[in-house]
Design an enzyme around this catalytic site. Sequence first.
Site, PDB file in Angstrom:
ATOM      1  N   LEU A 145       0.860  -1.176   0.000  1.00 46.82           N
ATOM      2  CA  LEU A 145       0.000   0.000   0.000  1.00 46.82           C
ATOM      3  C   LEU A 145       0.896   1.225   0.000  1.00 46.82           C
ATOM      4  O   LEU A 145       2.005   1.181   0.528  1.00 46.82           O
ATOM      5  CB  LEU A 145      -0.905   0.025   1.240  1.00 46.82           C
ATOM      6  CG  LEU A 145      -1.970  -1.077   1.371  1.00 46.82           C
ATOM      7  CD1 LEU A 145      -2.666  -0.962   2.721  1.00 46.82           C
ATOM      8  CD2 LEU A 145      -2.991  -0.998   0.245  1.00 46.82           C
ATOM      9  N   ASP A 146       0.416   2.317  -0.569  1.00 48.99           N
ATOM     10  CA  ASP A 146       1.188   3.554  -0.563  1.00 48.99           C
ATOM     11  C   ASP A 146       1.371   4.064   0.865  1.00 48.99           C
ATOM     12  O   ASP A 146       0.583   3.746   1.765  1.00 48.99           O
ATOM     13  CB  ASP A 146       0.495   4.635  -1.397  1.00 48.99           C
ATOM     14  CG  ASP A 146       0.550   4.334  -2.888  1.00 48.99           C
ATOM     15  OD1 ASP A 146       1.405   3.520  -3.297  1.00 48.99           O
ATOM     16  OD2 ASP A 146      -0.258   4.922  -3.635  1.00 48.99           O
ATOM     17  N   LYS A 147       2.375   4.878   1.056  1.00 43.72           N
ATOM     18  CA  LYS A 147       2.691   5.429   2.377  1.00 43.72           C
ATOM     19  C   LYS A 147       1.478   6.110   3.012  1.00 43.72           C
ATOM     20  O   LYS A 147       1.210   5.949   4.203  1.00 43.72           O
ATOM     21  CB  LYS A 147       3.845   6.435   2.232  1.00 43.72           C
ATOM     22  CG  LYS A 147       4.191   7.202   3.496  1.00 43.72           C
ATOM     23  CD  LYS A 147       5.299   8.209   3.224  1.00 43.72           C
ATOM     24  CE  LYS A 147       5.565   9.083   4.444  1.00 43.72           C
ATOM     25  NZ  LYS A 147       6.623  10.093   4.175  1.00 43.72           N
ATOM     26  N   GLU A 148       0.717   6.865   2.217  1.00 41.04           N
ATOM     27  CA  GLU A 148      -0.404   7.636   2.755  1.00 41.04           C
ATOM     28  C   GLU A 148      -1.709   6.841   2.823  1.00 41.04           C
ATOM     29  O   GLU A 148      -2.713   7.357   3.299  1.00 41.04           O
ATOM     30  CB  GLU A 148      -0.635   8.902   1.916  1.00 41.04           C
ATOM     31  CG  GLU A 148       0.511   9.904   1.943  1.00 41.04           C
ATOM     32  CD  GLU A 148       1.570   9.583   0.887  1.00 41.04           C
ATOM     33  OE1 GLU A 148       1.375   8.597   0.128  1.00 41.04           O
ATOM     34  OE2 GLU A 148       2.577  10.306   0.828  1.00 41.04           O
ATOM     35  N   THR A 149      -1.705   5.612   2.317  1.00 39.93           N
ATOM     36  CA  THR A 149      -2.926   4.798   2.338  1.00 39.93           C
ATOM     37  C   THR A 149      -2.995   4.001   3.639  1.00 39.93           C
ATOM     38  O   THR A 149      -1.993   3.478   4.115  1.00 39.93           O
ATOM     39  CB  THR A 149      -2.955   3.834   1.137  1.00 39.93           C
ATOM     40  OG1 THR A 149      -2.833   4.583  -0.070  1.00 39.93           O
ATOM     41  CG2 THR A 149      -4.252   3.055   1.095  1.00 39.93           C
TER      42      THR A 149
END
Length: 361
Positions: A145-149
């Site tokens: 998952l992306d860092k901000e997700t």
Amino acid sequence: MAVLGSVGRRLWGPAPALSQSLRAFSAPRGAAAAAVTAEQLAEKLRSQKREEQKQEAPKDPGLRRVRELAQLTKQLQRVHPNVLAKALKRGILYQNEEIVVIDKPYGLPVHGGPGVQNCITDVLPILAKMLDGMKAEPLHLCHRLDKETTGVMVLARDKDTAHRIQCLFRMRQVEKKYWTIIVGLPVPSEGLVDIPILEKEVQSQQSHYKMTLAPNYHMSPEDGKLVKVRRNRDSHSAVTRYRVLSSSPSCSFLELQPITGVKHQLRVHLAYGLGCPILGDHKYAHWSKLAPQKLPEKALKRLGLEQAKVRHLPLHLHARQLILPMGTGGDQQLCLVCKPPRFFRNTLKRLKLEIPESLEK
């Protein structure tokens, strides 16, 4: 997320400047006077710090929450790996003899890189030992998952299980559902975005790379008809289902189901395909520049934000649900669900967006 709010504070020792000042006043001669001076200096530094914090803390609750989340993201990069592993352990959603499912916090990258001090990959051996003892094999990533997700993330207890689940993701046999808050209202309110994506360099004052659309069709300027064009060899097929769960005059609450798994697919399809970028997605808010997202006045008012402070607004994208085929023939399914983090729920409340009762768990 609340669990991680205090982890950074445990590791703070005396400030470096304060420690150096105390050492400077510890000379043998005039030791008593030096002790008094050091004590006064320490109090002065503490007073200055309190005053700075008082001046920096926004009075508006909305601005305060944005600042708190930004500070939390920084704290995640400062804590000791053991502390971070304990926090992930407390947030475990499900585990059995094959997998461990965690609630991935906001602002925590999956992999290391420039400027990254803490990431999920680095603490997997520690987390495994906390779960299964000192001889435990490190846990393995099954997807990313992306860092901000935020949200559901699956880890495997051994390489064979990791490989099997990774194959399920590649073969598109894992059903994924995300929740997101977007700026605007997509038309129609439910549909399918089927537009290939590629990575492209943006030539501007600050050159950078972004994922963008590479459509197979374009509209003819002569008669307005769709004309098929040659597929870009660097593009990747990207398909996203979406449906509106709730809407307000300025923002909408959506459920997304990515059929494919291209980098930043959901963000690109929403921003460039539907013209409704994800709230807090500053990377894809503009094509030709890197700048904070521009929000409608109604959204700013409901969020209690000034446009100048929007750059601190977090990305509102949450991995809500994963359905994994289980068993030897894949005839059984494991449904993994994760509630959105507090900042996400607060934003829903402020924007007067409601979670349907059928999805409220």
